[in-house]
Design an enzyme around this catalytic site. Structure first.
Site, PDB file in Angstrom:
ATOM      1  N   ASP A  24       0.880  -1.166   0.000  1.00 34.92           N
ATOM      2  CA  ASP A  24       0.000   0.000   0.000  1.00 34.92           C
ATOM      3  C   ASP A  24       0.920   1.220   0.000  1.00 34.92           C
ATOM      4  O   ASP A  24       2.141   1.093   0.179  1.00 34.92           O
ATOM      5  CB  ASP A  24      -0.909   0.001   1.244  1.00 34.92           C
ATOM      6  CG  ASP A  24      -1.857   1.207   1.275  1.00 34.92           C
ATOM      7  OD1 ASP A  24      -2.355   1.592   0.201  1.00 34.92           O
ATOM      8  OD2 ASP A  24      -2.089   1.765   2.359  1.00 34.92           O
ATOM      9  N   SER A  25       0.321   2.404  -0.142  1.00 35.89           N
ATOM     10  CA  SER A  25       1.135   3.614  -0.084  1.00 35.89           C
ATOM     11  C   SER A  25       1.619   3.881   1.343  1.00 35.89           C
ATOM     12  O   SER A  25       2.640   4.528   1.535  1.00 35.89           O
ATOM     13  CB  SER A  25       0.296   4.797  -0.565  1.00 35.89           C
ATOM     14  OG  SER A  25      -0.887   4.872   0.216  1.00 35.89           O
ATOM     15  N   CYS A  87      -4.383  -1.798  -1.652  1.00 39.19           N
ATOM     16  CA  CYS A  87      -4.612  -0.378  -1.882  1.00 39.19           C
ATOM     17  C   CYS A  87      -5.665  -0.282  -2.975  1.00 39.19           C
ATOM     18  O   CYS A  87      -5.491  -0.859  -4.060  1.00 39.19           O
ATOM     19  CB  CYS A  87      -3.301   0.254  -2.346  1.00 39.19           C
ATOM     20  SG  CYS A  87      -3.476   1.924  -2.976  1.00 39.19           S
ATOM     21  N   GLU A 166      -2.842   8.408   8.671  1.00 39.34           N
ATOM     22  CA  GLU A 166      -1.365   8.370   8.737  1.00 39.34           C
ATOM     23  C   GLU A 166      -0.878   9.136   9.975  1.00 39.34           C
ATOM     24  O   GLU A 166       0.153   8.815  10.545  1.00 39.34           O
ATOM     25  CB  GLU A 166      -0.753   8.991   7.470  1.00 39.34           C
ATOM     26  CG  GLU A 166      -0.955   8.162   6.206  1.00 39.34           C
ATOM     27  CD  GLU A 166      -0.112   6.876   6.151  1.00 39.34           C
ATOM     28  OE1 GLU A 166       0.981   6.848   6.733  1.00 39.34           O
ATOM     29  OE2 GLU A 166      -0.579   5.891   5.537  1.00 39.34           O
ATOM     30  N   CYS A 198     -11.128   2.323   0.575  1.00 42.30           N
ATOM     31  CA  CYS A 198      -9.726   2.716   0.748  1.00 42.30           C
ATOM     32  C   CYS A 198      -9.259   1.932   1.959  1.00 42.30           C
ATOM     33  O   CYS A 198      -9.965   1.894   2.978  1.00 42.30           O
ATOM     34  CB  CYS A 198      -9.614   4.217   0.996  1.00 42.30           C
ATOM     35  SG  CYS A 198      -7.954   4.737   1.500  1.00 42.30           S
ATOM     36  N   HIS A 200      -7.175   2.504   4.096  1.00 38.21           N
ATOM     37  CA  HIS A 200      -6.948   3.289   5.318  1.00 38.21           C
ATOM     38  C   HIS A 200      -8.221   3.386   6.170  1.00 38.21           C
ATOM     39  O   HIS A 200      -8.153   3.583   7.371  1.00 38.21           O
ATOM     40  CB  HIS A 200      -6.507   4.715   4.974  1.00 38.21           C
ATOM     41  CG  HIS A 200      -5.053   4.849   4.619  1.00 38.21           C
ATOM     42  ND1 HIS A 200      -4.517   4.362   3.457  1.00 38.21           N
ATOM     43  CD2 HIS A 200      -4.026   5.415   5.299  1.00 38.21           C
ATOM     44  CE1 HIS A 200      -3.224   4.639   3.418  1.00 38.21           C
ATOM     45  NE2 HIS A 200      -2.901   5.276   4.538  1.00 38.21           N
TER      46      HIS A 200
HETATM   47  N1  DGL Z   1      -4.840   3.027   1.067  1.00 38.00           N
HETATM   48  C1  DGL Z   1      -4.935   3.448  -0.283  1.00 38.00           C
HETATM   49  C2  DGL Z   1      -6.227   3.014  -0.931  1.00 38.00           C
HETATM   50  O1  DGL Z   1      -6.787   2.017  -0.539  1.00 38.00           O
HETATM   51  C3  DGL Z   1      -4.639   4.837  -0.722  1.00 38.00           C
HETATM   52  C4  DGL Z   1      -4.112   5.854   0.120  1.00 38.00           C
HETATM   53  C5  DGL Z   1      -3.428   6.918  -0.693  1.00 38.00           C
HETATM   54  O2  DGL Z   1      -4.087   7.827  -1.218  1.00 38.00           O
HETATM   55  O3  DGL Z   1      -2.215   6.791  -0.822  1.00 38.00           O
HETATM   56  O4  DGL Z   1      -6.679   3.636  -1.858  1.00 38.00           O
END
Ligand code: DGL
Length: 290
Positions: A24-25, A87, A166, A198, A200
């Site tokens: 993931d990022s 992600c 984050e 997402c 996150h």
């Molecule tokens: N966790 C990531 C997702 O599921 C993206 C977060 C980001 O924008 O880097 O899209």
């Protein structure tokens, strides 16, 4: 009752000890890692958090494809047996663009989340929240309509939520307010299901649940991803639980290994990662160049 999965030892086979890779990022994909590592305690994991290039959600599809290929190259160098694109923003390019064929299966999170949403929604009115890249790609909408052509899908990009996670502000009045501001228009559409599009966002599940109330089901794809891994990677994934009577193998005595790599040093990442993964223990943290 569902049939109990049969372990390699019971089938008289050697287990496949190669790790499962995820990326993931940032910390988001850890919500998927936690679910997989808990459900599959005999599996080892390699996780890449591309903290140097976070966020992905504001990048173009071309840039995201480039990052995705480099991240998969990294996992390939770690000899993973399968990779989960943990992600959503990067999963949209797996669904929509041509990506390099790999020697191992690559799983995205869009289809599992869409299947779970269609199963859960009684009214067919489904909300999607995600990054700008995910909402722009429309991959959920297309996947859901393929599964249920009568569904009505309403999407909302929520770019401020990733930095809040984050930052470790999962439970904060400011975060609740931001969530309320983003989600209110979807509630006005009478959705009965909301996809956390997402990785996150599951970290914000408690706050999101408070905002949407008890009549809206929240979907995070981690459970469905685990089911798909077990279904499609049957020959390489060690299932669990085993019957208490099963003979103890070397595998039972070997502690699970979870290795985390990040592309930029970040104290905040290490702290949030430890908290999100608790009670799982991270075997190693390292900084890497891709
Ligand atoms: N966790 C990531 C997702 O599921 C993206 C977060 C980001 O924008 O880097 O899209």
């Amino acid at each position: 009752m569902a049939a109990r999965p049969i372990s390699h030892a019971e089938k008289g086979q050697m287990p496949d000890l190669r790790p499962i890779g995820l990326f993931d990022s940032g910390v988001g994909g850890l919500t998927i890692l936690k679910k997989l590592a808990t459900l599959l305690p005999h599996e080892n994991f390699v996780y890449l958090g591309d903290t140097a290039r976070l966020p992905y959600g504001s990048k173009s599809p071309e840039t995201i494809v480039k990052y995705l290929e480099q991240n998969l190259d990294f996992l390939e160098r770690h000899q993973v047996k399968s990779a989960v694109v943990a992600c959503n923003s990067a999963s949209t390019v797996v669904v929509d663009q041509r990506i390099k064929a790999r020697a191992f299966p690559v799983f995205d999170v869009i289809l599992p989340g869409s299947e779970a949403a269609v199963r859960a929604s009684e009214s067919g009115r489904i909300g999607i929240i995600g990054t700008r890249a995910t909402v722009r790609a429309d991959s959920y909408q297309r996947a859901i309509l393929k599964l249920n052509p009568m569904a009505k899908v309403f999407s909302m990009a929520c770019p401020l939520l990733v930095p809040l996670v984050e930052e470790g502000w999962e439970d904060d009045p400011l975060t609740n307010l931001v969530i309320y501001r983003y989600i209110s228009p979807l509630l006005k559409e009478n959705i009965d299901t909301l996809v956390l599009g997402c990785t996150h966002y599951p970290a914000l599940k408690t706050s999101i649940a408070k905002v949407v109330g008890p009549h809206v089901q929240l979907i995070d794809s981690s459970q469905s991803i685990a089911e798909i891994l077990l279904r499609e990677g049957e020959s390489m994934i060690e299932p669990t639980p085993r019957p208490p009577s099963a003979a103890k193998s070397e595998l039972d005595l070997t502690p699970q290994k979870i290795s985390i790599s990040i592309t930029d040093k970040s104290e905040a990442f290490v702290e949030v990662a430890r908290r999100l993964l608790y009670p799982l223990i991270v075997s190693s943290f390292e900084q890497v160049d891709l």
